[in-house]
Design a protein around this motif. Structure first.
Motif, PDB file in Angstrom:
ATOM      1  N   THR A   1      -2.028  -8.265  -2.141  1.00  0.00           N
ATOM      2  CA  THR A   1      -2.626  -7.141  -2.871  1.00  0.00           C
ATOM      3  C   THR A   1      -4.088  -6.964  -2.471  1.00  0.00           C
ATOM      4  O   THR A   1      -4.571  -5.829  -2.382  1.00  0.00           O
ATOM      5  CB  THR A   1      -2.493  -7.299  -4.392  1.00  0.00           C
TER       6      THR A   1
ATOM      7  N   SER B   1       0.834  -1.206   0.000  1.00  0.00           N
ATOM      8  CA  SER B   1       0.000   0.000   0.000  1.00  0.00           C
ATOM      9  C   SER B   1       0.871   1.259   0.000  1.00  0.00           C
ATOM     10  O   SER B   1       0.628   2.196  -0.760  1.00  0.00           O
ATOM     11  CB  SER B   1      -0.926  -0.011   1.221  1.00  0.00           C
TER      12      SER B   1
ATOM     13  N   SER C   1      -3.978  -5.277   0.783  1.00  0.00           N
ATOM     14  CA  SER C   1      -3.554  -3.896   0.565  1.00  0.00           C
ATOM     15  C   SER C   1      -4.738  -3.039   0.129  1.00  0.00           C
ATOM     16  O   SER C   1      -4.924  -1.920   0.612  1.00  0.00           O
ATOM     17  CB  SER C   1      -2.446  -3.844  -0.491  1.00  0.00           C
ATOM     18  N   GLY C   2      -5.547  -3.572  -0.779  1.00  0.00           N
ATOM     19  CA  GLY C   2      -6.743  -2.850  -1.212  1.00  0.00           C
ATOM     20  C   GLY C   2      -7.745  -2.686  -0.088  1.00  0.00           C
ATOM     21  O   GLY C   2      -8.408  -1.648   0.032  1.00  0.00           O
ATOM     22  N   GLU C   3      -7.856  -3.702   0.748  1.00  0.00           N
ATOM     23  CA  GLU C   3      -8.764  -3.628   1.897  1.00  0.00           C
ATOM     24  C   GLU C   3      -8.309  -2.532   2.853  1.00  0.00           C
ATOM     25  O   GLU C   3      -9.115  -1.768   3.373  1.00  0.00           O
ATOM     26  CB  GLU C   3      -8.781  -4.980   2.604  1.00  0.00           C
TER      27      GLU C   3
ATOM     28  N   ASN D   1     -13.516   0.067   2.522  1.00  0.00           N
ATOM     29  CA  ASN D   1     -13.210  -1.364   2.436  1.00  0.00           C
ATOM     30  C   ASN D   1     -12.957  -1.970   3.811  1.00  0.00           C
ATOM     31  O   ASN D   1     -13.347  -3.102   4.083  1.00  0.00           O
ATOM     32  CB  ASN D   1     -11.993  -1.600   1.539  1.00  0.00           C
TER      33      ASN D   1
ATOM     34  N   TYR E   1       2.546   1.553  -3.490  1.00  0.00           N
ATOM     35  CA  TYR E   1       1.635   2.054  -4.528  1.00  0.00           C
ATOM     36  C   TYR E   1       1.406   3.550  -4.363  1.00  0.00           C
ATOM     37  O   TYR E   1       1.387   4.304  -5.346  1.00  0.00           O
ATOM     38  CB  TYR E   1       0.295   1.322  -4.485  1.00  0.00           C
TER      39      TYR E   1
ATOM     40  N   ASN F   1      -8.447   1.730   1.705  1.00  0.00           N
ATOM     41  CA  ASN F   1      -9.684   2.496   1.621  1.00  0.00           C
ATOM     42  C   ASN F   1     -10.510   2.251   2.884  1.00  0.00           C
ATOM     43  O   ASN F   1     -10.822   1.108   3.215  1.00  0.00           O
ATOM     44  CB  ASN F   1     -10.446   2.062   0.363  1.00  0.00           C
TER      45      ASN F   1
END
Length: 196
Positions: free
Chosen positions: A146, A105, A149-151, A157, A108, A154
């Motif tokens: 990943t 995270s 990381s997305g969880e 999320n 990115y 945000n």
């Protein structure tokens, strides 16, 4: 002993007493210069401790501001406290798998910033926009990291991951006072139509 909390001045007073005690304990711990950590938590401890300390200091700043009569000016601090508290809950829940996810995270985010700065003609250190991800896509757990990381990245999320959708309402409400909006202006001035 168990306490029953309600939305009342007595509950606020009780909560403030507990909070002051917890804050004092935090300051006392800092003065020692070290902490014993169980072996299984050693990797996550620096992150958890950092977030915990930020929450403590942000809370102290929030109390200072509200104690001096500030209201919406302190809302961004409360939003930050809510965000970091849920981040701690998230990391405690996912455990050490969250550490590579946090690294991804951060990668990115840094990569996106470096590329935007370069695109806009800013001078950036050589190679800053070409750093390899901390977890290569050949890693067998890459998809898991990943996804985590997305969880994490945000807030929406994260609240969904814990079925705590109502916390998103709190976060969104505080966000109204954390960004330029009609809400931030309306606190200070209202148009009065007194005719021509």
């Amino acid at each position: 002993m168990a306490y029953k909390f309600s939305d009342s001045p007595a509950t606020l007073k009780r909560a403030e007493l507990f909070a002051v005690k917890l804050m004092q304990e935090a300051d006392d711990l800092i003065k020692t210069g070290s902490a014993d950590v169980r072996w299984e938590y050693k990797k996550a401890f620096p992150i958890m401790f950092g977030w915990w300390r930020l929450i403590n200091r942000s809370t102290a700043a929030f109390w200072d501001l509200t104690g001096r009569g500030y209201t919406i000016e302190a809302a961004p601090l409360m939003r930050n406290i809510v965000d970091h508290t849920l981040a701690m809950v998230w990391l405690a829940d996912v455990g050490d798998d969250g550490l590579p996810a946090l690294e991804l995270s951060a990668h990115y985010s840094q990569d996106k910033l470096a590329k935007l700065a370069k695109e806009l003609g800013w001078s950036i250190p050589p190679g800053a926009d070409q750093v390899s991800p901390p977890v290569p896509d050949t890693d067998p757990d890459y998809k898991k990291y990943t996804a985590l990381s997305g969880e994490f990245a945000n807030f929406s999320n994260r609240v969904n991951a814990f079925a705590m959708r109502d916390m998103y309402v709190v976060y969104q409400y505080l966000s109204r006072y954390s960004h330029a909006s009609l809400h931030t202006a309306a606190k200070y001035a209202q148009l009065q139509d007194n005719g021509p």
